[in-house]
Scaffold this motif. Structure first.
Motif, mmCIF file in Angstrom:
data_model
loop_
_atom_site.group_PDB
_atom_site.id
_atom_site.type_symbol
_atom_site.label_atom_id
_atom_site.label_comp_id
_atom_site.label_asym_id
_atom_site.label_seq_id
_atom_site.Cartn_x
_atom_site.Cartn_y
_atom_site.Cartn_z
ATOM 1 N N ILE A 1 -13.658 -10.214 2.358
ATOM 2 C CA ILE A 1 -14.059 -8.859 1.967
ATOM 3 C C ILE A 1 -15.102 -8.962 0.859
ATOM 4 O O ILE A 1 -14.897 -9.692 -0.120
ATOM 5 C CB ILE A 1 -12.871 -8.046 1.403
ATOM 6 N N LEU A 2 -16.182 -8.243 1.026
ATOM 7 C CA LEU A 2 -17.202 -8.127 -0.025
ATOM 8 C C LEU A 2 -17.065 -6.721 -0.603
ATOM 9 O O LEU A 2 -17.316 -5.731 0.099
ATOM 10 C CB LEU A 2 -18.593 -8.350 0.581
ATOM 11 N N ILE A 3 -16.653 -6.636 -1.857
ATOM 12 C CA ILE A 3 -16.382 -5.332 -2.475
ATOM 13 C C ILE A 3 -17.513 -5.001 -3.435
ATOM 14 O O ILE A 3 -17.806 -5.783 -4.354
ATOM 15 C CB ILE A 3 -15.038 -5.353 -3.221
ATOM 16 N N GLN A 4 -18.122 -3.842 -3.236
ATOM 17 C CA GLN A 4 -19.271 -3.442 -4.055
ATOM 18 C C GLN A 4 -19.124 -1.993 -4.507
ATOM 19 O O GLN A 4 -18.327 -1.237 -3.949
ATOM 20 C CB GLN A 4 -20.562 -3.607 -3.235
ATOM 21 N N GLY A 5 -19.929 -1.616 -5.507
ATOM 22 C CA GLY A 5 -19.933 -0.241 -5.982
ATOM 23 C C GLY A 5 -18.785 0.064 -6.917
ATOM 24 O O GLY A 5 -18.097 -0.831 -7.422
ATOM 25 N N LYS A 6 -18.572 1.343 -7.152
ATOM 26 C CA LYS A 6 -17.494 1.788 -8.036
ATOM 27 C C LYS A 6 -16.942 3.108 -7.509
ATOM 28 O O LYS A 6 -17.700 4.053 -7.259
ATOM 29 C CB LYS A 6 -18.039 1.983 -9.456
ATOM 30 N N ALA A 7 -15.647 3.158 -7.343
ATOM 31 C CA ALA A 7 -15.034 4.391 -6.845
ATOM 32 C C ALA A 7 -15.098 5.477 -7.923
ATOM 33 O O ALA A 7 -14.999 5.185 -9.115
ATOM 34 C CB ALA A 7 -13.577 4.127 -6.461
ATOM 35 N N ARG A 8 -15.254 6.716 -7.493
ATOM 36 C CA ARG A 8 -15.331 7.811 -8.469
ATOM 37 C C ARG A 8 -13.969 8.080 -9.105
ATOM 38 O O ARG A 8 -13.875 8.499 -10.229
ATOM 39 C CB ARG A 8 -15.877 9.075 -7.801
ATOM 40 N N ARG A 9 -12.916 7.858 -8.321
ATOM 41 C CA ARG A 9 -11.564 8.012 -8.838
ATOM 42 C C ARG A 9 -10.771 6.759 -8.440
ATOM 43 O O ARG A 9 -11.168 6.052 -7.516
ATOM 44 C CB ARG A 9 -10.894 9.254 -8.237
ATOM 45 N N PRO A 10 -9.660 6.482 -9.121
ATOM 46 C CA PRO A 10 -8.902 5.268 -8.777
ATOM 47 C C PRO A 10 -8.523 5.245 -7.289
ATOM 48 O O PRO A 10 -8.079 6.257 -6.740
ATOM 49 C CB PRO A 10 -7.650 5.365 -9.667
ATOM 50 N N ARG A 11 -8.696 4.090 -6.703
ATOM 51 C CA ARG A 11 -8.420 3.935 -5.280
ATOM 52 C C ARG A 11 -7.658 2.639 -5.033
ATOM 53 O O ARG A 11 -7.788 1.686 -5.781
ATOM 54 C CB ARG A 11 -9.732 3.853 -4.473
ATOM 55 N N TYR A 12 -6.877 2.634 -3.947
ATOM 56 C CA TYR A 12 -6.494 1.340 -3.380
ATOM 57 C C TYR A 12 -6.895 1.328 -1.926
ATOM 58 O O TYR A 12 -7.043 2.396 -1.296
ATOM 59 C CB TYR A 12 -5.021 0.991 -3.627
ATOM 60 N N LEU A 13 -7.125 0.142 -1.414
ATOM 61 C CA LEU A 13 -7.628 -0.013 -0.048
ATOM 62 C C LEU A 13 -6.538 -0.585 0.843
ATOM 63 O O LEU A 13 -5.861 -1.543 0.454
ATOM 64 C CB LEU A 13 -8.829 -0.965 -0.019
ATOM 65 N N VAL A 14 -6.397 0.009 2.002
ATOM 66 C CA VAL A 14 -5.457 -0.516 2.990
ATOM 67 C C VAL A 14 -6.268 -1.035 4.180
ATOM 68 O O VAL A 14 -7.039 -0.279 4.783
ATOM 69 C CB VAL A 14 -4.468 0.572 3.461
ATOM 70 N N ILE A 15 -6.097 -2.302 4.478
ATOM 71 C CA ILE A 15 -6.850 -2.936 5.563
ATOM 72 C C ILE A 15 -5.873 -3.257 6.686
ATOM 73 O O ILE A 15 -4.887 -3.983 6.469
ATOM 74 C CB ILE A 15 -7.519 -4.229 5.046
ATOM 75 N N HIS A 16 -6.133 -2.688 7.831
ATOM 76 C CA HIS A 16 -5.218 -2.922 8.951
ATOM 77 C C HIS A 16 -5.958 -2.761 10.265
ATOM 78 O O HIS A 16 -6.755 -1.837 10.452
ATOM 79 C CB HIS A 16 -4.018 -1.970 8.900
ATOM 80 N N ASP A 17 -5.731 -3.691 11.155
ATOM 81 C CA ASP A 17 -6.290 -3.634 12.508
ATOM 82 C C ASP A 17 -7.768 -3.276 12.524
ATOM 83 O O ASP A 17 -8.197 -2.378 13.259
ATOM 84 C CB ASP A 17 -5.501 -2.636 13.365
ATOM 85 N N GLY A 18 -8.545 -3.951 11.707
ATOM 86 C CA GLY A 18 -9.993 -3.763 11.719
ATOM 87 C C GLY A 18 -10.483 -2.515 11.031
ATOM 88 O O GLY A 18 -11.669 -2.193 11.095
ATOM 89 N N VAL B 1 -10.237 0.350 7.488
ATOM 90 C CA VAL B 1 -9.988 0.426 6.049
ATOM 91 C C VAL B 1 -9.691 1.876 5.668
ATOM 92 O O VAL B 1 -10.398 2.788 6.090
ATOM 93 C CB VAL B 1 -11.222 -0.039 5.245
ATOM 94 N N GLU B 2 -8.642 2.063 4.885
ATOM 95 C CA GLU B 2 -8.366 3.385 4.309
ATOM 96 C C GLU B 2 -8.599 3.315 2.808
ATOM 97 O O GLU B 2 -8.191 2.342 2.158
ATOM 98 C CB GLU B 2 -6.905 3.766 4.534
ATOM 99 N N PHE B 3 -9.240 4.359 2.282
ATOM 100 C CA PHE B 3 -9.433 4.489 0.832
ATOM 101 C C PHE B 3 -8.382 5.469 0.337
ATOM 102 O O PHE B 3 -8.442 6.660 0.660
ATOM 103 C CB PHE B 3 -10.836 5.012 0.527
ATOM 104 N N VAL B 4 -7.412 4.990 -0.416
ATOM 105 C CA VAL B 4 -6.268 5.825 -0.782
ATOM 106 C C VAL B 4 -6.316 6.147 -2.279
ATOM 107 O O VAL B 4 -6.601 5.263 -3.101
ATOM 108 C CB VAL B 4 -4.943 5.094 -0.445
ATOM 109 N N ASP B 5 -6.026 7.392 -2.606
ATOM 110 C CA ASP B 5 -5.995 7.812 -4.009
ATOM 111 C C ASP B 5 -4.950 6.997 -4.773
ATOM 112 O O ASP B 5 -3.807 6.893 -4.330
ATOM 113 C CB ASP B 5 -5.661 9.304 -4.089
ATOM 114 N N ALA B 6 -5.367 6.444 -5.912
ATOM 115 C CA ALA B 6 -4.443 5.625 -6.713
ATOM 116 C C ALA B 6 -4.236 6.218 -8.102
ATOM 117 O O ALA B 6 -3.720 5.536 -8.991
ATOM 118 C CB ALA B 6 -4.977 4.201 -6.820
#
Lengths: 623, 103
Positions: free
Chosen positions: A115-132, A134-139
């Protein structure tokens, strides 16, 4: 996109743009895979290409690469490991750090090698990676939770059970501690060069890899399985099975009698209580429950319950050797239960155990010598071995409160801010981080490696120092000979970084030839030992170019005054590396094919390692 | 029987790859070793270790017929390099240490 499978690989990298909450699959090519392999190799390539000079570690333009390798998720023992690669806040240069557990394997089974992670989320996030996907989830609701609480909460929210591997940051990262870590799978860590701080700068609380069913093709699966069994047997029995039987702390007493255990911030090498704290004592006095990583047969880790002493009843992860060193001899305390408590606290707050231990030990020495008073320590009585006050100081660091504000940038920056005697007694590399948990004054090769590595931690050596005979060279005769100390590092350098590219744990790569056979069975390549070492060296030269491009000051490739001092007592008393340091550094540069005055890789070195495209980044005087 | 004057006695402590080894199966023990007078320390230790299979495994590389490179020796509490090979003396204290990986 290639229609042929790329053996050993899921076949895709994942590019995450946190700023716009987008993701993109980047298909791997066979050539790219073979040239950069995985882990630190692919991470170094992406870091060089994606992070322009002068980008600060905390800028959104900085990238973090999380990457498995061709053995990740395979039948090879301990193949859930991943590398984290970024520009890190401790050295403000490249950093690579490995974590074991399950994440690397689950990531591949979710369809991605890295995974190449770039940028900055506007609000806290966690990422869920599954079956190809990605979900961006509020953290937002996870802010302030410690690493275990975060992992538990996410696991519950997603109803993942054991099907997900979760790596996250704790409050220390959120509060701006530079030596913040990534912690996951209940206590595994990527601890070096502040990868957790980089996550926090991106408003990224956690990564979740859900175990999927994406098939990872292996070239000769049956052969790989057979070779994996042979490798595991060797790993279990390696050196009498010390890691298997006693954990990494099983070597603690050996290191003590050899003068390699760090005691009271390097003020002495005398610590008779070592036998109360070693792995043998831990396993005999605590209740144990196994805690293996992905496919791991060594099973060197456990959950423990303390049964004796003031911390009886405390439950947590079994302390590794470096945890014991940090919160036992280094701070002058002798209760093994306290070590379990303090090391688990540090993991939960999300900080590097080495840096934290050196910081506490430094404060204790300064307090004993009255350089610091209670006024400086916010009222804490920081006598040697004072566990409860050490606990309070650690909590202050994680909150960057009071004295914790000073220490949250790490020992070097704190010591240089105070200056004088306080600076002179602090143990650190001039590049920004503290060493691992040993007395490197009895391990000159490892001190060299710590100060000169391109990775922000160790690059060439592993515990016990370089062993060139494994690779067919003459063994070291005198580790205190300045030339041998340098040359042995040069001879073995490259192999460890190659290992860091495979997606497996070091404890499972005890036989280099068999490890390479596994890689060939997984990928269909025809690597030999020289090619494997050269692959690692290619990564090292690239990282060196990255660091030099960032104006790395080569004068800071050296130990602090105390770190480079001579032990006052113990078996290595009087062994003083400092008169030789300059000569050793230049010898190392020459050995590595770097200019011995400027430290830049020479053009012919870059050509030799197929790095011609980097020659234009060399300054004119070296070109 | 050799003349006592032709022999020296010294203490030997062993830290193998699994921790401290003991002559009578309890921790904290020292081996009391008798050596011919004027024995060179490294040579004597190699011979002594090789006569004891249960100990040899910890310290000796059978392929190279030499100590493993990560074996440290201290003589009277001080590190001894392989380039130094003093003669063992009456009352010496010697430690043979495998600096195992993992730490």
């Amino acid at each position: 996109m290639s229609s042929e499978p790329i053996y050993g690989y899921a076949g895709n990298l994942l590019r995450i743009d946190l700023s716009h909450e987008r993701f993109e699959k980047i298909p791997l090519s066979p050539d790219f895979a073979e040239k950069f392999v995985g882990g630190s190799g692919i991470g170094a390539k992406l870091l060089y290409d994606e992070v322009s000079p002068k980008v600060r570690w905390s800028d959104p333009e900085n990238s973090v690469v999380i990457c498995s390798g061709p053995l990740g998720g395979s039948s090879v023992s301990g193949s859930g490991t991943f590398s984290a690669v970024s520009k890190g806040p401790m050295t403000e240069h490249a950093g690579t750090s490995q974590a074991n557990g399950f994440f690397g394997a689950y990531l591949k089974l979710a369809g991605f090698d890295g995974i190449l992670i770039q940028g900055k989320a506007r609000r806290p996030r966690y990422l869920v990676i599954h079956d190809g996907k990605v979900e961006f989830v509020d953290a937002s609701h996870l802010s302030g939770l410690d690493t275990l609480e975060t992992e538990d909460r996410i696991r519950t929210e997603g109803n993942y059970g054991r099907r997900a591997s979760i790596f996250c940051i704790g409050p220390a990262a959120e509060n701006g501690v530079r030596f913040a870590i990534l912690c996951g799978d209940e206590g595994h860590v990527a601890s070096k060069n502040g990868m957790g701080a980089v996550f926090a700068s991106k408003n990224l609380k956690a990564l979740v890899a859900v175990r999927g069913s994406h098939p990872v093709p292996f070239y000769k699966e049956a052969l790989l399985k057979d070779l994996a069994e042979q490798l595991l047997e060797k790993a279990i029995n390696y050196k009498g099975g010390v890691i298997h039987h006693w954990g990494t702390a099983g070597v603690l007493s050996n290191l003590y009698v050899a003068g390699q255990l760090p005691v009271k911030n390097y003020t002495t090498n005398v610590f008779p209580a070592h036998e109360k704290l070693n792995g043998q004592a831990i396993r005999k006095t605590m209740h144990l429950r196994p805690k293996p990583c992905w496919r791991c047969g060594i099973r060197h880790m456990h959950f423990v319950k303390v049964l004796e002493g003031p911390y009886a009843g405390y439950e947590g992860e079994e302390p590794e050797y470096e945890c014991v060193a940090a919160f036992g001899p280094l701070i002058g305390q002798e209760d093994v239960g306290a070590i379990v408590m303090l090391s688990n606290l540090v993991d939960r707050l999300g900080m590097d155990v080495n840096e934290t231990g050196w910081a506490v030990a430094w404060v204790m020495e300064c307090y004993e010598r009255k350089i610091f008073t209670k006024k400086d320590t916010d009222g804490l009585e920081m006598n040697w071995g004072n566990v409860e006050e050490a606990k309070r100081l650690i909590q202050k660091i994680a909150r960057r409160e009071g004295m914790g504000e000073l220490l949250g940038d790490g020992v070097m920056r704190a010591a240089e801010r105070i200056g004088g005697e306080a600076r002179d007694c602090a143990v650190y590399t001039q590049r920004g981080a503290t060493p691992r948990g040993h007395d490197h004054r009895a391990r000159w090769s490892e001190m060299m490696d710590t100060c000169l590595s391109t990775t922000g931690s160790l690059e060439a050596t592993s515990g016990g120092g370089p062993r060139p005979e494994i690779f067919g060279f003459n063994p070291v005769q005198d580790p205190f000979d300045p030339k041998e100390a340098v040359d042995s590092n040069v001879l073995v350098n490259g192999y460890r970084i190659f290992e860091e590219s495979l997606g497996i744990c070091y404890f499972n790569t005890v036989d280099p030839m068999l490890t390479i056979d596994c890689v060939n069975a997984a990928t269909g390549w025809a690597l030999d030992l020289r090619a494997a070492i050269n692959t690692g060296l290619r990564t090292i030269h690239r990282l060196r170019m990255f660091n030099m491009r960032e104006n790395q000051d080569i004068r800071r490739e050296s130990p602090s005054k105390r770190y480079g001092s001579a032990p006052l007592d113990g078996p290595c008393a009087g062994k003083d590396v400092s008169p030789y340091w300059e000569e050793m550094r230049q010898r190392y540069y020459r050995g590595m094919g770097w200019d011995d005055q400027t430290g830049w890789p020479l053009p012919e070195t870059l050509r030799k390692f197929q790095l011609e495209e980097l020659i234009s980044d060399l300054p004119q005087e070296v070109r | 029987m050799k003349d006592k004057e032709e022999e020296v006695e010294f203490d030997l402590v062993l830290y193998g790859w699994t921790g401290e080894l003991s002559p009578d199966d309890h921790r904290g023990g020292k081996y009391r070793v008798v050596a011919p007078k004027d024995s060179l320390l490294w040579n004597f230790l190699a011979d002594w270790v090789r006569k004891r299979p249960e100990i040899e495994d910890h310290f000796f590389d059978p392929d190279r017929e030499d100590f493993w490179s990560d074996v440290f020796v201290t003589l009277n509490g001080r590190y001894l390099s392989r380039n130094e090979n003093p003669r063992v003396s009456q009352g010496d204290s010697v430690a043979l240490i495998r600096v195992a990986e993992g730490g």
